[in-house]
Design a protein around this motif. Structure first.
Motif, PDB file in Angstrom:
ATOM      1  N   UNK A 148      12.469   3.337  -0.936  1.00  0.00           N
ATOM      2  CA  UNK A 148      13.110   4.632  -1.200  1.00  0.00           C
ATOM      3  C   UNK A 148      12.276   5.794  -0.658  1.00  0.00           C
ATOM      4  N   UNK A 149      10.937   5.699  -0.804  1.00  0.00           N
ATOM      5  CA  UNK A 149      10.066   6.750  -0.280  1.00  0.00           C
ATOM      6  C   UNK A 149      10.193   6.864   1.234  1.00  0.00           C
ATOM      7  N   UNK A 150      10.199   5.710   1.918  1.00  0.00           N
ATOM      8  CA  UNK A 150      10.297   5.719   3.379  1.00  0.00           C
ATOM      9  C   UNK A 150      11.654   6.248   3.825  1.00  0.00           C
ATOM     10  N   UNK A 151      12.714   5.876   3.102  1.00  0.00           N
ATOM     11  CA  UNK A 151      14.056   6.379   3.429  1.00  0.00           C
ATOM     12  C   UNK A 151      14.119   7.896   3.249  1.00  0.00           C
ATOM     13  N   UNK A 152      13.509   8.409   2.169  1.00  0.00           N
ATOM     14  CA  UNK A 152      13.474   9.856   1.951  1.00  0.00           C
ATOM     15  C   UNK A 152      12.713  10.561   3.074  1.00  0.00           C
ATOM     16  N   UNK A 153      11.606   9.964   3.498  1.00  0.00           N
ATOM     17  CA  UNK A 153      10.795  10.557   4.560  1.00  0.00           C
ATOM     18  C   UNK A 153      11.577  10.646   5.868  1.00  0.00           C
TER      19      UNK A 153
ATOM     20  N   UNK B  35       0.802  -1.224   0.000  1.00  0.00           N
ATOM     21  CA  UNK B  35       0.000   0.000   0.000  1.00  0.00           C
ATOM     22  C   UNK B  35       0.835   1.274   0.000  1.00  0.00           C
ATOM     23  N   UNK B  36       2.045   1.202   0.531  1.00  0.00           N
ATOM     24  CA  UNK B  36       2.906   2.369   0.560  1.00  0.00           C
ATOM     25  C   UNK B  36       2.559   3.324   1.687  1.00  0.00           C
TER      26      UNK B  36
ATOM     27  N   UNK C  91       5.329  -7.007   4.805  1.00  0.00           N
ATOM     28  CA  UNK C  91       4.664  -7.849   3.793  1.00  0.00           C
ATOM     29  C   UNK C  91       5.526  -8.063   2.549  1.00  0.00           C
ATOM     30  N   UNK C  92       6.852  -8.172   2.747  1.00  0.00           N
ATOM     31  CA  UNK C  92       7.711  -8.427   1.593  1.00  0.00           C
ATOM     32  C   UNK C  92       7.530  -9.835   1.055  1.00  0.00           C
ATOM     33  N   UNK C  93       6.918 -10.732   1.872  1.00  0.00           N
ATOM     34  CA  UNK C  93       6.671 -12.102   1.411  1.00  0.00           C
ATOM     35  C   UNK C  93       5.642 -12.151   0.288  1.00  0.00           C
ATOM     36  N   UNK C  94       4.918 -11.047   0.082  1.00  0.00           N
ATOM     37  CA  UNK C  94       3.930 -10.992  -0.996  1.00  0.00           C
ATOM     38  C   UNK C  94       4.557 -10.531  -2.315  1.00  0.00           C
TER      39      UNK C  94
ATOM     40  N   UNK D 236       6.264  -2.912  -6.322  1.00  0.00           N
ATOM     41  CA  UNK D 236       6.733  -1.556  -6.013  1.00  0.00           C
ATOM     42  C   UNK D 236       7.573  -1.501  -4.745  1.00  0.00           C
ATOM     43  N   UNK D 237       8.131  -2.646  -4.306  1.00  0.00           N
ATOM     44  CA  UNK D 237       8.862  -2.705  -3.038  1.00  0.00           C
ATOM     45  C   UNK D 237       9.995  -1.687  -2.970  1.00  0.00           C
TER      46      UNK D 237
END
Length: 457
Positions: free
Chosen positions: A142-147, A103-104, A129-132, A136-137
């Motif tokens: 990258x978005x979370x790291x930027x945040x 979901x991001x 939920x990387x097992x799914x 867009x993982x």
């Protein structure tokens, strides 16, 4: 001397106090379950889904020859309970910011991050939920790291359901989140103090305060003062959560646990208050929860009025943010006007009245509070029927709204300004998505804005 207690079987630097913050349904409870299993706090044979949802939890973990005390405080995920979340954040030094890889980053993710950042917490990012195998993982990492402001490789990649990567995440928590000794609120000679971040009611022990000890130590039988209400009490019991309540001899500096107060009146104990022994200052950030949504309740059966009054009183014992007062309607008879932190808060209270007390109610549509100028003086109006026609001015509560959307829906969302009273939209990018920010009257937010957004996107 109180305020300079020595350390017993645990050295202060071995304690890690943290929370998990996430948007609803991003896996917070499941991750907490895996941590309970991984640390041996709950045996697998008695483990059940979303175990931590029952109560806050404290657990120990042996790692690399060192024993750590890990205090995990559960937090409400909904914005209605922002004040409770802020008190939980004030009780810890760090947070796991959890994002669903399918979901991001969502609106509540941003709100949680801002609250944790303002609280000065060390934030550990994790994508769940990387097992799914979401396509867009990498983009979400990258978005979370930027945040957060870190490198993508510093973001933990986990599956809370299977346990993949959870032990490595726990090691990161121990490594990155600072100990109590580095908390700026501790070690300032303020006597013996603890912050109340939650509470519950027990028929025998009275109100049980969930606390974080910042200075000194607390022991059964000691006299304490609740600073905001100037209430005096004698401690009936202290203890920890493992994860259920377990009696201890004392609560010490840096630790999280509970204090059974013996107090029966909920007005005497407030979330965010400071429990102290002797002289001491109020820990910063305390405020009274302010209701912003108002609903009138009437029993379907008029003979249930007294039972409804008792039920609301019992709800008040476990929900300090709930307020109510008697009200009369020409059509519905006697009832109560309740004040709530938001619509979800109201819905939960109404559901509890039915499930826990068997009282069916009729209630008004949720309304907000207006400031109305009458004969030169400002007055607060909660009920539309009390709104005067001959007023000299009206003010209404305004909310700040953030909407995260793919660019393709931007036009449809902007068209909502034709129906709802949005202020000017500001736009910024978040990876491949847009964040639209605008002001909006709270009354409009209380209507069907969320349903309209869902239907058009």
């Amino acid at each position: 001397m109180r305020g300079f207690s020595c350390y017993s079987y645990r050295h202060m630097k071995e304690i890690r106090n943290f929370v998990i913050i996430a948007h609803i349904d991003h896996g917070k409870s499941t991750l907490a379950d895996r941590l309970l299993e991984l640390t041996g706090t709950v045996e697998q044979r008695v483990m059940k889904e979303q175990y931590l949802d029952q109560l806050e939890s404290e657990r120990e973990r042996g790692m690399d020859g060192t024993e750590y005390l890990l205090n995990l405080i559960d937090t409400p995920g909904h914005s209605d309970f922002g004040y409770e979340v802020s008190r939980a954040l004030a009780a810890v030094e760090g947070a796991i910011l959890l994002v669903d890889a399918t979901q991001g980053i969502q609106a509540q993710t941003l709100a949680n991050f801002e609250n944790a950042r303002k609280a000065g917490l060390t934030i550990v990012g994790a994508v769940n939920k990387i097992d799914m195998n979401p396509p867009q993982l990498e983009e979400i990492v990258n978005e979370l790291a930027d945040l957060i402001g870190c490198e993508p490789e510093e973001i933990s990649r986990i599956s809370a359901r299977s346990g993949l990567g959870v032990e490595e995440l726990l090691q990161t928590v121990i490594k990155k989140i600072p100990p109590h000794s580095e908390n700026k609120l501790a070690h300032h000679g303020h006597g013996t103090r603890a912050l109340i971040f939650d509470s519950l009611y027990d028929d025998h022990k009275g109100i049980i305060a969930f606390v974080r000890v910042f200075d000194g130590s607390f022991t059964e039988g000691e006299s304490v003062v609740f600073t905001a209400t100037d209430t005096h009490a004698k401690i009936k019991e202290v203890g920890y959560f493992f994860p259920r309540m377990k009696v201890a001899t004392k609560l010490e500096q840096g630790e999280i646990g509970y204090i059974a107060t013996g107090i029966k009146n909920p007005d005497q104990l407030k979330i965010g208050d400071t429990i102290r022994i002797g002289e001491g200052d109020l820990l910063p950030g305390y405020k009274e929860p302010q209701p912003v949504v108002f609903v009138s309740f009437y029993p379907e059966d008029p003979t249930e009025y007294d039972n409804l009054k008792q039920a609301l009183g019992k709800l008040r014992l476990t929900d300090s943010a709930l307020s109510f007062e008697p009200e009369t309607s020409e059509v519905l008879g006697r009832g109560f006007k309740g004040g709530f932190l938001g619509r979800l808060h109201f819905e939960i209270a109404a559901e509890r009245l039915g499930k826990e007390f068997g009282i069916e109610t009729v209630h008004s549509f949720p309304s907000v509070e207006y400031r109305v100028k009458i004969k030169g003086e400002w007055q607060l109006i909660h009920n539309p029927k009390d709104f005067p026609d001959d007023n000299e001015g009206v003010e209404e509560p305004i909310a700040m709204v953030e909407i995260i959307t793919p660019p393709k829906y931007m036009g449809s969302i902007l068209s909502l300004a034709e129906v709802f009273r949005f202020g000017t939209f500001d736009t910024k990018t978040l990876g491949s998505r847009l964040v639209l920010t605008a002001t909006l009257p709270l009354a409009d937010l209380m209507s069907d804005l969320d349903d309209r957004l869902k239907s058009m996107t």
